[in-house]
Design a protein around this motif. Sequence first.
Motif, mmCIF file in Angstrom:
data_model
loop_
_atom_site.group_PDB
_atom_site.id
_atom_site.type_symbol
_atom_site.label_atom_id
_atom_site.label_comp_id
_atom_site.label_asym_id
_atom_site.label_seq_id
_atom_site.Cartn_x
_atom_site.Cartn_y
_atom_site.Cartn_z
ATOM 1 N N MET A 26 -0.036 47.546 25.049
ATOM 2 C CA MET A 26 0.177 47.309 23.627
ATOM 3 C C MET A 26 1.038 48.421 23.029
ATOM 4 N N ILE A 27 1.993 47.995 22.200
ATOM 5 C CA ILE A 27 2.922 48.924 21.558
ATOM 6 C C ILE A 27 2.854 48.720 20.046
ATOM 7 N N GLY A 28 2.877 49.804 19.304
ATOM 8 C CA GLY A 28 2.768 49.721 17.852
ATOM 9 C C GLY A 28 4.096 49.411 17.165
ATOM 10 N N PRO A 67 1.273 48.495 10.145
ATOM 11 C CA PRO A 67 1.310 48.812 11.580
ATOM 12 C C PRO A 67 0.370 47.905 12.369
ATOM 13 N N LYS A 68 0.862 47.429 13.505
ATOM 14 C CA LYS A 68 0.066 46.535 14.341
ATOM 15 C C LYS A 68 0.495 46.693 15.792
ATOM 16 N N ASP A 69 -0.447 46.519 16.708
ATOM 17 C CA ASP A 69 -0.142 46.599 18.137
ATOM 18 C C ASP A 69 0.239 45.215 18.665
ATOM 19 N N MET A 78 3.808 44.586 24.960
ATOM 20 C CA MET A 78 5.119 45.198 25.147
ATOM 21 C C MET A 78 6.220 44.169 25.402
#
Length: 256
Positions: free
Chosen positions: A193-195, A203-205, A208
């Motif tokens: 998971m990337i923010g 902001p949310k994950d 990728m």
Amino acid sequence: MRITISVLCVIFLFGGVINGQAQRKKASKQEEQPAEPATPSPQPKPKAKVNSDSVFRHLQNKYALASRWSDSDIAKDALYDMIMLNPKNDSLIYNLAYYYFENRQYASATLVSQELLARDSKNLDYLELSAASFEGLGILDRALQNYETQYLISNNIVTLYKIAFLQLELKRFEEGLTNVEILLSKPEASTLMIGFNDTKNEPKDFPMKYPVMNLKGLILEGKGDKAGARKIYEEIIKLAPDFAPAVTNLTELNKK
């Protein structure tokens, strides 16, 4: 009268001889007496030895306190003093390089990180800091070299994503596309998971694979393939309607 004078003369002469002998004996005795030793001049007291360990502990406390109170200049000075006492301590030098990077002093961060890489050319932290510092200076080809070396050692997919992004900025589109396909083939792309910000700017994950697909769309745009880029953005939005980068890119593409 003559006798008296003669006797007196003899007495005077004899007395002079005796007196002269006495004076010579006295002088001789004075010469024979040993001279008194000269009083020695006072010697300076030796200086007390400085305990380098206690000085270093003091500097550590100074650095910790300045860092806690956000006084970066004092913290930097303490770091320099500690490095002077321990010039072979790489962690101190790394902290100094990171201080420069955090304060956007990228030239100094780059120079210090090169000193670290000269000591350990395969250290992942040094390579990343060097790459980020070159990137901050806008020297993207040198940043790319450091990221590529880091990836060869670590096989980290986040580093490969950074490589592909720099290749986009350097207009090395074919290399960027190759790396994007490598990324999408890795199972971690769906689980890591990337923010990013969502469409509400919160902001949310996200998995990728979405930013990687978005990067692919940007590369296709760079190559002039607008249709291919549009297809990629629309595919992302179907999977993640609130992934803001894809929504923004599609909007901008449709305006062209």
